[in-house]
Design an enzyme around this catalytic site. Structure first.
Site, PDB file in Angstrom:
ATOM      1  N   TYR A   2      21.414  19.710  25.130  1.00 64.36           N
ATOM      2  CA  TYR A   2      22.525  20.371  24.451  1.00 64.36           C
ATOM      3  C   TYR A   2      23.844  19.644  24.667  1.00 64.36           C
ATOM      4  O   TYR A   2      24.216  19.322  25.792  1.00 64.36           O
ATOM      5  CB  TYR A   2      22.670  21.817  24.931  1.00 64.36           C
ATOM      6  N   LYS A  29      28.667  26.843   6.288  1.00 65.41           N
ATOM      7  CA  LYS A  29      28.477  25.400   6.116  1.00 65.41           C
ATOM      8  C   LYS A  29      26.968  25.133   6.149  1.00 65.41           C
ATOM      9  O   LYS A  29      26.217  25.942   6.730  1.00 65.41           O
ATOM     10  CB  LYS A  29      29.228  24.620   7.204  1.00 65.41           C
ATOM     11  N   HIS A  81      22.773  28.064  -1.808  1.00 69.81           N
ATOM     12  CA  HIS A  81      24.227  28.235  -1.796  1.00 69.81           C
ATOM     13  C   HIS A  81      24.843  27.972  -3.161  1.00 69.81           C
ATOM     14  O   HIS A  81      25.608  28.793  -3.678  1.00 69.81           O
ATOM     15  CB  HIS A  81      24.859  27.290  -0.763  1.00 69.81           C
ATOM     16  N   ARG A  92      15.547  25.232   9.103  1.00 69.95           N
ATOM     17  CA  ARG A  92      16.189  23.930   9.316  1.00 69.95           C
ATOM     18  C   ARG A  92      15.185  22.777   9.217  1.00 69.95           C
ATOM     19  O   ARG A  92      15.591  21.623   9.115  1.00 69.95           O
ATOM     20  CB  ARG A  92      16.887  23.913  10.672  1.00 69.95           C
ATOM     21  N   ASP A 134      23.208  20.729   9.043  1.00 75.87           N
ATOM     22  CA  ASP A 134      23.303  21.872   9.950  1.00 75.87           C
ATOM     23  C   ASP A 134      24.174  21.569  11.162  1.00 75.87           C
ATOM     24  O   ASP A 134      25.086  22.322  11.482  1.00 75.87           O
ATOM     25  CB  ASP A 134      21.910  22.299  10.411  1.00 75.87           C
ATOM     26  N   THR A 193      31.444  26.053  19.674  1.00 77.46           N
ATOM     27  CA  THR A 193      30.684  27.298  19.860  1.00 77.46           C
ATOM     28  C   THR A 193      31.218  28.185  20.970  1.00 77.46           C
ATOM     29  O   THR A 193      30.458  28.941  21.568  1.00 77.46           O
ATOM     30  CB  THR A 193      29.210  26.969  20.162  1.00 77.46           C
TER      31      THR A 193
END
Length: 249
Positions: A160, A20, A2, A89, A101, A180
């Site tokens: 989750y 991000k 980045h 990741r 992340d 999300t």
């Protein structure tokens, strides 16, 4: 990569929309935002959830006193391990790890309710000894000149979770798809008080489209650029503090 490509773009007078986290290190983020400011260019770090009507409604409910005075912010974002063992990741050398992340999201949303005058008081990062990246962690943020605080958790090895909980003097507000909510989905906000529980259904929204419209306005008007620079820098500074506090342990 980045930081490298952002710098190249800015030096060619190109506006930048970047996923991000903006860069891997605070000093990189600081330098890139100074460069963007000198050139009066847009440097926008994409947290699309900022532009979903769900968040606007939550802010309005809190501002209207639906849960009384805010006392505590809690947020978690985590998901099960990736089946792809070569997932980027999991690669330390290119900025992998749960903090940059997944952890970036609850760190970002904490600032929206605690304000700018905050610091990381404590944090923890669990580094996988084989992958050599942090795969879960947490942080405690507090206002420097106030009493509000946030309890945050994140990870790649979890059941989750994608939630925001705002605990107030008279009630509690909970949202379970705060980061999300996809286009076509109607999120629900749960408010609990001594009078009972109320579920508010939020209309469907496309936060990616809204985000892109915001970036377009930044480019065409060149207004509010300083606000975005400041947000970018504070976000990176808090992420750096999470890392440093975890190392102290």
């Amino acid at each position: 990569l980045h930081a490298k490509w952002i710098e190249m773009a800015l030096n060619r007078n190109i506006h930048v929309l970047v996923e991000k986290s903006l860069a891997c290190k605070f000093n990189e983020v600081l330098w890139l935002n100074q460069l963007a400011k000198e050139k009066k260019l847009v440097l926008f770090e994409n947290f699309q959830f900022r532009f979903h009507r769900q968040l606007s409604m939550i802010k309005q409910l809190v501002g209207n006193g639906n849960i009384g005075e805010l006392r505590c912010v809690r947020s978690s974002f985590g998901f099960p391990p990736f089946p792809d063992k070569e997932n980027i990741r999991y690669k330390q050398e290119i900025g992998g790890g749960a903090l940059l992340d997944a952890g970036a999201y609850p760190v970002k949303i904490a600032q929206m309710f605690l304000g700018d005058d905050i610091e990381v008081k404590a944090s923890s990062l669990h580094v996988d000894p084989v992958k050599n990246v942090d795969i879960w962690g947490g942080a405690y943020l507090q206002q420097s000149s106030g009493t509000l605080f946030a309890e945050l958790a994140f990870g790649f090895d979890h059941h989750y979770q994608c939630n925001l909980e705002l605990w107030g003097s008279k009630g509690k507000l909970t949202a379970t798809r705060i980061f999300t909510a996809p286009s076509g989905y109607s999120p629900e906000i749960l408010i609990e008080t001594s009078n009972g529980a109320e579920t508010i259904t939020v209309d469907q929204d496309n936060h990616f489209k809204n985000m892109l419209m915001h970036v377009h306005r930044l480019i065409t008007t060149r207004k509010e650029l300083d606000d975005e620079y400041e947000q970018n820098i504070q976000q990176a500074q808090l992420l750096e503090q999470v890392k440093l506090n975890a190392l102290v342990r």
